[in-house]
Design an enzyme around this catalytic site. Structure first.
Site, PDB file in Angstrom:
ATOM      1  N   GLU A  92       1.568  -0.738  -5.078  1.00 46.28           N
ATOM      2  CA  GLU A  92       0.567   0.268  -5.390  1.00 46.28           C
ATOM      3  C   GLU A  92       1.339   1.581  -5.354  1.00 46.28           C
ATOM      4  O   GLU A  92       1.521   2.180  -4.295  1.00 46.28           O
ATOM      5  CB  GLU A  92      -0.563   0.274  -4.358  1.00 46.28           C
ATOM      6  CG  GLU A  92      -1.708   1.174  -4.750  1.00 46.28           C
ATOM      7  CD  GLU A  92      -1.956   2.364  -3.830  1.00 46.28           C
ATOM      8  OE1 GLU A  92      -2.822   3.180  -4.162  1.00 46.28           O
ATOM      9  OE2 GLU A  92      -1.293   2.489  -2.787  1.00 46.28           O
ATOM     10  N   ASP A 138       0.833  -1.201   0.000  1.00 49.50           N
ATOM     11  CA  ASP A 138       0.000   0.000   0.000  1.00 49.50           C
ATOM     12  C   ASP A 138       0.869   1.253   0.000  1.00 49.50           C
ATOM     13  O   ASP A 138       1.844   1.333   0.761  1.00 49.50           O
ATOM     14  CB  ASP A 138      -0.878  -0.023   1.256  1.00 49.50           C
ATOM     15  CG  ASP A 138      -1.926   1.067   1.256  1.00 49.50           C
ATOM     16  OD1 ASP A 138      -2.776   1.054   0.359  1.00 49.50           O
ATOM     17  OD2 ASP A 138      -1.896   1.936   2.153  1.00 49.50           O
TER      18      ASP A 138
HETATM   19  O1  TEU Z   1      -4.559   4.107  -1.627  1.00 46.74           O
HETATM   20  C1  TEU Z   1      -3.612   5.087  -1.913  1.00 46.74           C
HETATM   21  C2  TEU Z   1      -4.021   6.200  -2.820  1.00 46.74           C
HETATM   22  O2  TEU Z   1      -3.247   7.121  -2.918  1.00 46.74           O
HETATM   23  C3  TEU Z   1      -5.295   6.290  -3.563  1.00 46.74           C
HETATM   24  O3  TEU Z   1      -5.716   5.157  -4.170  1.00 46.74           O
HETATM   25  C4  TEU Z   1      -6.340   6.978  -2.722  1.00 46.74           C
HETATM   26  O4  TEU Z   1      -6.867   6.116  -1.776  1.00 46.74           O
HETATM   27  C5  TEU Z   1      -7.523   7.485  -3.500  1.00 46.74           C
HETATM   28  O5  TEU Z   1      -7.103   8.130  -4.623  1.00 46.74           O
HETATM   29  C6  TEU Z   1      -8.281   8.467  -2.617  1.00 46.74           C
HETATM   30  O6  TEU Z   1      -9.516   8.730  -3.123  1.00 46.74           O
HETATM   31  C7  TEU Z   1      -4.262   3.139  -0.689  1.00 46.74           C
HETATM   32  C8  TEU Z   1      -5.441   2.190  -0.513  1.00 46.74           C
HETATM   33  O7  TEU Z   1      -5.665   1.507  -1.714  1.00 46.74           O
HETATM   34  C9  TEU Z   1      -6.619   2.966  -0.045  1.00 46.74           C
HETATM   35  O8  TEU Z   1      -7.772   2.166   0.062  1.00 46.74           O
HETATM   36  C10 TEU Z   1      -6.284   3.565   1.300  1.00 46.74           C
HETATM   37  O9  TEU Z   1      -7.324   4.407   1.700  1.00 46.74           O
HETATM   38  C11 TEU Z   1      -4.987   4.375   1.245  1.00 46.74           C
HETATM   39  O10 TEU Z   1      -3.949   3.692   0.576  1.00 46.74           O
HETATM   40  C12 TEU Z   1      -4.492   4.660   2.634  1.00 46.74           C
HETATM   41  O11 TEU Z   1      -3.993   3.495   3.212  1.00 46.74           O
END
Ligand code: TEU
Ligand code: CA
Length: 545
Positions: free
Chosen positions: A277, A212
């Site tokens: 990610e 993440d």
């Molecule tokens: O997401 C990271 C991220 O920067 C984006 O996908 C963001 O959540 C989105 O654009 C906001 O609307 C990761 C996870 O996939 C996400 O579910 C979490 O909320 C985030 O990290 C924090 O851990």
């Protein structure tokens, strides 16, 4: 004499190069005990469904102990299962059962931040400014005469300032919710802790990790201002995500972390992998996360963001393939996940959106590399746009008005009444309500139904597993085609598979590529050629040997 039982998992340590990985948003997949929340035992019950669907691995979103401010991406204990989802014993049983069915398990690891209930953070709050406990996070004094302004202009991805002030006057950094304080990855204890957490789950048999915010752990020295922020431009800083340089993302030193993780993964047998990610300014910078000494994969969000046009898809596909070739890693395609509007809706919603989504699935699954499916896309689920505000749980909703809940509605499995078999027989609870239209989209309603989206995915995944041309790693050959049409070939020694996608405005005649083996919409045959409708895709195969 020792008799060894052959494992149903292929012994191939390179399995991830061409795998299809199914993302399980645990809270919304299947509820085993009727509390309205998906759980690990719910996944166990549905493993045969996933095996029959034809995927190779599952990626589970966080199921660790968490106050669930951000759906579990706020972890309070990285080595245990939240009681809401089950127990560590349930997890271990799930891994064993999945492996017995030939399914691998990837877990989500959240290293950028912890929950504010993590013992490290509660200790940091108690210990006060300047303490060793605070050094594991990013605490700083504010600006202004009395430190009343945040240390810099950084904004939370969820909206608002990325800093929160404590009663003792210090501020702490949270790139996401205030309940998700960012860790200080320049601190050796933080590094050691996560290396140990990796080993903890590897020892329990996991086949890989989804990392993440993999681009976020290192912040630029001195915590400099961005200069572009809501105050100065009226536009949110997060608009630069994946487009511009930010001092809190994609810093060069983040790669040191992955260079220390890779030997840990490689020290376990069976090809343990990690997928980033990560958001980077360019595909070139994204590719730096992958390769033999760092991570195995990084999601191609450019593919997810491609618009419904031949130019857009071609450009993204060519760039991703070229970058992957340079670093010797596979491309990692994805159309939807738990953070983004479902692609049925992105491509136009309703009938049109569904037709395009089905075509896009055939496009993605014909490409070389690894593909990630998001639970429910095999059912053609759209985004739920009309959830009542009071039911929305995404922490971003309150701060920005944007909510990711609409792609997180529980999966419809069977039956006439919501939540359509999400829980055990008779259970009426689900943490978000499914719309009435989903009765017709349930797994049971689509199973054995010719032309259903579920049967389309099953057919495509079956061919992907067995067709020799799709087993070949490497590139694709674009074929000359009408404007508005994408056509490319994959070839093995004695067989070729051609994928044709009609993105244009008129049906197109397709001839010379062999027999159609799967199509996202009905083809009509005319004099040995096939008419491919608008917003549709088909695969044709031919023996060449
Ligand atoms: O997401 C990271 C991220 O920067 C984006 O996908 C963001 O959540 C989105 O654009 C906001 O609307 C990761 C996870 O996939 C996400 O579910 C979490 O909320 C985030 O990290 C924090 O851990
Ligand atoms: Ca449950």
């Amino acid at each position: 004499m020792t008799v060894s039982t052959p494992s149903p998992l292929t012994s191939d340590a390179d399995w991830w190069r061409s795998a299809v990985v199914y993302q399980v948003y645990v809270r919304s997949f299947a509820d085993s005990n009727g509390d309205g929340i998906g759980d690990l035992n719910g996944i166990r019950e549905r493993l045969p469904y996933l095996r029959d669907l034809g995927v190779d691995a599952l990626w589970l979103t966080p199921f660790y102990t968490s106050p669930m401010v951000d759906g579990g991406y706020d972890v309070a204990d990285y080595r245990d299962v939240d009681p809401m989802f089950g127990t560590l014993g349930d997890f271990e049983a799930m891994v064993t059962e999945a492996h017995a069915l030939g399914l691998r398990i990837i877990v989500d690891i959240v290293p950028n931040h912890t929950s504010d209930r993590h013992p490290w953070f509660t200790a940091a709050l108690a210990a006060g400014p300047g303490s060793a406990e605070r050094a594991r996070y990013l605490f700083a004094d504010g600006k202004g005469e009395n430190g009343e302004q945040p240390p810099n202009d950084w904004e939370s991805i969820f909206g608002g300032p990325a800093w929160t002030r404590l009663p003792d006057g210090q501020w702490y950094l949270h790139l996401f919710d205030p309940a998700q304080p960012d860790l200080n990855w320049r601190h050796p204890e933080v590094r050691a802790e996560f290396e140990d957490i990796l080993r903890f789950w590897l020892d329990r048999g996991v086949d890989g990790f989804r990392i993440d915010v993999a681009h976020g752990m290192i912040k630029a020295e001195g915590l400099p201002d961005v200069g572009f922020n809501s105050m100065t431009t009226g536009r949110r800083q997060s608009e630069l995500l994946g487009k511009g340089r930010l001092p809190y993302f994609d810093q060069d030193e983040v790669h040191d972390i992955y260079r220390s993780w890779r030997p840990i993964l490689d020290s376990y047998p069976g090809g343990r992998m990690a997928v980033a990610e990560a958001w980077a300014e360019t595909p070139q910078r994204l590719a730096r996360y992958i390769g033999p000494d760092e991570l195995h994969q990084a999601f191609s969000f450019d593919f997810l963001d491609a618009t419904w046009s031949t130019d857009s898809f071609r450009k993204v596909i060519d760039t991703a393939l070229a970058e992957a070739t340079i670093v010797g890693a596979p491309t990692t395609w994805v159309l939807s996940n738990h953070d983004r509007q479902r692609h049925v809706t992105r491509y136009g919603d309703g009938e049109v959106g569904l037709r395009r989504a089905r075509a896009a699935a055939l496009l993605m699954l014909a490409l070389p590399g690894c593909a990630y499916l998001y639970q429910g896309e095999e059912l053609g689920l759209p985004e739920v746009l009309d959830l009542p505000d009071e039911l929305r749980q995404d922490p971003a909703f309150l701060r920005t008005g944007e909510s990711r809940d609409g792609c997180r509605v529980p999966i419809p499995w069977s039956g006439e009444l919501a939540p359509y078999g999400f829980g055990p027989a008779g259970s009426e609870l689900s943490w978000l309500p499914a719309p009435a239209t989903w009765r017709a989209l349930s797994v049971a309603a689509q199973t054995d139904e010719p032309g259903s989206t579920l049967e389309l995915y099953r057919a495509a995944l079956r061919i992907r597993r067995t067709h020799p041309a799709l087993a070949v790693l490497g590139g694709i050959t674009w074929l000359e085609s009408d404007p508005g049409v994408l056509a490319f070939r994959r070839a093995a020694r004695d067989a070729a598979l051609t994928c044709v996608v009609n993105i244009g405005e008129t049906p197109v005649m397709v001839a010379g590529y062999g027999e159609p083996v799967v199509a996202s919409a009905a083809l009509t045959e005319q004099d040995g050629a096939h008419l491919l409708p608008v917003d549709a895709a088909a695969w044709f195969t031919r023996h060449t040997g």
